[in-house]
Scaffold this active site. Structure first.
Site, PDB file in Angstrom:
ATOM      1  N   HIS A  87     -21.238  22.613  37.627  1.00  0.00           N
ATOM      2  CA  HIS A  87     -20.870  23.208  39.054  1.00  0.00           C
ATOM      3  C   HIS A  87     -21.456  24.620  39.435  1.00  0.00           C
ATOM      4  CE1 HIS A  87     -18.320  19.788  39.059  1.00  0.00           C
ATOM      5  NE2 HIS A  87     -17.409  20.269  38.119  1.00  0.00           N
ATOM      6  N   HIS A 112     -18.914  33.875  39.676  1.00  0.00           N
ATOM      7  CA  HIS A 112     -19.909  32.704  39.648  1.00  0.00           C
ATOM      8  C   HIS A 112     -20.527  32.695  41.111  1.00  0.00           C
ATOM      9  CE1 HIS A 112     -16.192  31.384  41.405  1.00  0.00           C
ATOM     10  NE2 HIS A 112     -16.919  30.745  42.103  1.00  0.00           N
ATOM     11  N   HIS A 114     -22.799  30.249  44.535  1.00  0.00           N
ATOM     12  CA  HIS A 114     -22.901  29.162  45.037  1.00  0.00           C
ATOM     13  C   HIS A 114     -24.327  29.166  45.831  1.00  0.00           C
ATOM     14  CE1 HIS A 114     -19.040  27.854  44.437  1.00  0.00           C
ATOM     15  NE2 HIS A 114     -18.429  29.222  44.594  1.00  0.00           N
ATOM     16  N   GLU A 125     -20.970  29.921  50.899  1.00  0.00           N
ATOM     17  CA  GLU A 125     -20.123  29.245  51.200  1.00  0.00           C
ATOM     18  C   GLU A 125     -19.333  29.612  52.556  1.00  0.00           C
ATOM     19  OE1 GLU A 125     -18.331  26.655  48.116  1.00  0.00           O
ATOM     20  OE2 GLU A 125     -17.266  28.550  47.784  1.00  0.00           O
ATOM     21  N   HIS A 138     -18.876  35.165  43.926  1.00  0.00           N
ATOM     22  CA  HIS A 138     -17.469  35.377  44.131  1.00  0.00           C
ATOM     23  C   HIS A 138     -16.880  35.879  42.441  1.00  0.00           C
ATOM     24  CE1 HIS A 138     -17.082  31.635  46.695  1.00  0.00           C
ATOM     25  NE2 HIS A 138     -17.249  32.711  47.220  1.00  0.00           N
ATOM     26  N   THR A 219     -12.464  27.101  46.543  1.00  0.00           N
ATOM     27  CA  THR A 219     -13.246  26.362  47.218  1.00  0.00           C
ATOM     28  C   THR A 219     -13.929  25.065  46.449  1.00  0.00           C
ATOM     29  OG1 THR A 219     -15.307  27.542  46.681  1.00  0.00           O
ATOM     30  CG2 THR A 219     -14.092  28.284  48.486  1.00  0.00           C
TER      31      THR A 219
END
Length: 501
Positions: A87, A112, A114, A125, A138, A219
């Site tokens: 992910h 990590h 996104h 996000e 994050h 999230t």
């Protein structure tokens, strides 16, 4: 924010969830975010993240201190684990790293990312006034004052604190290159490599005193609303080449899978504001002109005490709408539905509880007057889910789990957030508080509030007709009405239909 793996002890504790919850989820397709709530009911619940940080949600809070991070400059002799979990790209962090400027001691666990895709450099996000950045980092911490590890903290309402960093494509980042140069070693899901420690502080913006603060959630599934979010106002930059390393080099599938699935576009869409406001630590700047300052926590506590144990007739005579923080300028803030739909949804929930008295009775919480409800206690989301699921199973209405959990959790979170100045007081919460009060007093307050609203109905209509709306149905920030509090404009929760029996 990606959710870490449970320890075996927690997995045993959540045996019932193993059946209820599916193990696989994605960002699109049949297992995409619109279907998460089927297996992870909190994903369809309340106080979810991310959100669009709109100007009309902002409240300046002069008590917000600069973020202070400790032991973020790691030695190259320290080994970090860089991994692809299918992910995101995730880096494990040593427990000596922590945030020291929050009410509790929050210990670092992992960070990590996104991001978007090679043909669309937009994958953050959180968005700011609908602007989406190229990526977002994050840094996840857990409340080590109260919980021994991340797995025990993840489902508690005071369990996590996350630092969010918005990332734009621009100048090359030496700090990001410290781990991006190893990214080819984790091309496939579940692959991991060891990387030398480096200065994690260099991944953050230069200024840690300017940020947005709100109560939110993980999230990613299981979407527990357990996160104290700090999203920095200033973004950082990485080069186009560095962004493409994230967007094109990775797969969410295993190396042995016959059809590789690219790992990109791994971001959740913005969620509803749910009566929340966003505290800001800065006062100047674009979009902040006329930003409201906060009603004091002392005043908020007094209002809740009055609702809990005060003379409601006196409160009604004073005019409850004058005691509560002004909210007319954000009637539609953060909402994707219009006012009529909002009324219908609230009425529908109210009717469901009326038709199912046992559910309504069991969903009520034993309020502690001395502690103002659960304002000082942590909610355990796994326990709540187990309790609600058991109740619904007895009445053969398991398919109502998402809505039932939202009805149970929202008043508790809204009250806690309201007392911490991070939300407005919503109508369902006021009703929840008043449930234990004598019927005649509650009815008297109902009548007073209805009368107060009817007196302002024409003014409210003028406001709604004269204020331009954005495409999302929100008030246009440039034309938000800024009326004196004393004029008694109606609040978002003062809707006449909702107060009718």
């Amino acid at each position: 924010m990606h959710f870490p793996s449970f320890t075996s002890a927690v997995l045993l504790q959540l045996a019932f969830c193993a059946v209820l919850h599916g193990a696989k989820w994605t960002y699109s397709g049949p297992e995409g975010e619109h279907h998460w709530s089927k297996n992870y009911p909190y994903c369809g619940g309340t106080f979810q993240s991310p959100i669009d940080i709109k100007s009309e949600l902002l409240r300046f809070d002069p008590t917000l201190r600069p973020i202070e991070v400790q032991n973020y400059n790691l030695s190259p002799n320290e080994q970090l684990t860089l991994g692809n979990n299918g992910h995101s790209v995730q880096i494990s962090l040593p427990s000596k790293m922590h945030i020291s400027s929050l009410p509790h001691h929050y210990t670092a666990a992992q960070l990590h990312f996104h991001w978007g895709s090679s043909n669309r450099a937009a994958g953050s996000e959180h968005t700011v006034n609908s602007k989406q950045y190229a990526a977002e980092m994050h840094v996840v911490h857990f409340n080590s004052d109260k919980y021994p590890n991340m797995s025990m903290a993840v489902d508690k309402s005071d369990g996590l604190a996350v630092l969010g960093v918005l990332i734009e494509v621009g100048e090359f980042s030496p700090a990001f290159e410290q781990f991006l140069k190893f990214i080819n070693g984790i091309k496939y899901r579940d692959q991991r490599v060891q990387v030398p420690g480096f200065n994690i502080r260099a991944l953050l913006p230069a200024r840690l005193d300017e940020y947005y603060r709100y109560d939110g959630s993980l999230t990613t599934p299981p979407c527990y609303p357990s996160v104290l979010w700090t999203v920095f106002r200033n973004h950082v930059t990485i080069s186009r080449k560095q962004f493409l390393a994230l967007a094109t080099a990775l797969y969410s599938s295993h190396a042995q899978d016959s059809a590789p699935v690219p790992l990109n576009g791994n971001y959740r869409k913005p969620q509803l504001a749910d009566s929340r406001v966003v505290l800001v630590s800065f006062k100047e700047g674009r979009g902040l002109h006329g930003t409201l300052s906060l009603t004091s926590p002392l005043t908020r506590k007094r209002i809740v005490q009055q609702l809990l144990v005060g003379d409601l007739a006196d409160l009604a005579d004073e005019g409850l709408y004058q005691l509560l923080p002004s909210g007319s300028e954000k009637l539609h803030a953060g909402k994707k539905k219009d006012l009529k739909n909002h009324q219908s949804e609230t009425l529908s929930k109210s009717k469901q509880q009326t038709l199912n008295p046992s559910l309504r009775k069991k969903s009520q919480t034993n309020w502690s007057v001395g502690k103002l409800g659960l304002a000082e206690d942590a909610l355990c989301y796994v326990s709540l889910e187990q309790r609600v699921f058991h109740q619904l199973k007895q009445s053969h209405t398991e398919n109502q789990l998402v809505h039932a959990l939202r009805d149970v959790v929202f008043p508790e979170l809204n009250l806690k957030s309201y007392l911490d100045c991070k939300s407005d007081l919503a109508l369902p919460t006021i009703r929840h508080i008043l449930r234990g009060r004598p019927t005649d007093e509650v009815l008297e307050l109902d009548r007073s509030l209805t009368k107060a609203l009817m007196n302002q109905k024409k003014t409210s209509t003028v406001i709604k007709q004269s204020v331009p709306m954005t495409n999302s149905g929100s008030l246009s920030p440039a034309t938000v009405p800024r009326k004196p509090h004393s004029q008694g404009y109606p609040h978002p929760w003062l809707l006449p239909m909702e107060w009718e029996d």
